[in-house]
Design a protein around this motif. Structure first.
Motif: not given
Length: 266
Positions: A112, A169, A189-190, A192-197, A242, A245
């Protein structure tokens, strides 16, 4: 491909193309080797770490209405992502005794980081600022050198730097939207979604490796090396969702929010 060989390529290749080349499959961890702690990663000449306070500051807010400032922001963030990738390779070298499941899982996060670096550098180039055309700092790399064990790393990079990015993000997504730059906003935004994981990965492993019965918040703070503090994991605006999440409990979130400085700065 051996994990140690992939880490070596990321750390010791002076070629940006090689650093950002995903590992060849299948991945094995049969020969992690002895602990190694390189002082700095190899980089191309135009991406060598600059002297303190010579790299451009991150533009934000109304300044990002100017395409030139948007380009600088992406250039700065590309270097942040590249440093994170290099730090993770450093961790694979420095802590060969870490659980194989952690080491293999870290490779997914590194992929990532490679992707994020490419997203930012390509957007910077589109906006007229090729990656390497500006001085770059070494803040994330230098702070990570204080890590003496895997728990130190988990507190530092996933829970502070990537934790802070849960806020940044979203902040930058809105800055870019306000500027009419939907493409840059979509990148944020993309990521941000990876950072949550990524934060979830760090928190999960902190819970697995901490002493039995110990408190998540206390372990997190115990493994931060000054000047890093819990409040450094907060952006300009604190976002609860987040963090939920990513698996943070309500007490952890409340204590993190409460660690912000009185004037609201993280």
């Amino acid at each position: 491909m051996e994990l140690s060989a992939f880490a070596e390529r990321v750390l010791q290749s002076p070629s940006l193309e090689q650093k950002l080349l995903p590992p060849e499959l299948p991945l094995t961890d049969d020969s992690p080797g002895p602990p190694r702690r390189p002082v700095e990663p190899a980089r191309p000449d135009n991406l060598q770490f600059a002297a303190p306070k010579t790299a451009p500051a991150m533009p934000k807010g109304p300044a990002l209405r100017e395409p030139a400032k948007q380009a600088i922001a992406h250039h700065v963030m590309a270097n942040h992502e590249l440093q994170a990738l290099e730090v993770m390779a450093f961790v694979l070298h420095a802590f060969p005794e870490a659980p194989p499941e952690f080491r293999l899982g870290l490779i997914d996060v590194m992929r990532d980081e490679q992707k994020h670096t490419l997203m930012h550098l390509r957007r910077a180039e589109e906006l007229g600022q090729p990656f390497g055309s500006l001085p770059v700092n070494c803040y994330i790399w230098k702070k990570s050198q204080a890590c003496e064990c895997v728990l130190d790393y988990l507190a530092t990079l996933p829970l502070v730097f990537e934790g802070r990015n849960l806020d940044h993000t979203l902040e930058f997504e809105q800055y870019f939207l306000d500027a009419g730059d939907k493409k840059s906003a979509g990148i944020m935004r993309a990521i941000h979604r990876d950072e949550i994981e990524h934060v979830r990965f760090g928190l999960d492993w902190l819970r697995k490796l901490k002493p039995p019965g110990s408190d998540d918040w206390e372990v997190f703070n115990q493994h931060l090396h000054y000047p890093l503090r819990a409040d450094k994991a907060i952006g300009d605006q604190f976002h609860d969702e987040p963090r939920r999440a990513a698996g943070m409990g309500e007490e952890f979130i409340a204590r993190l929010s409460g660690s912000a400085l009185p004037d609201g700065r993280g």
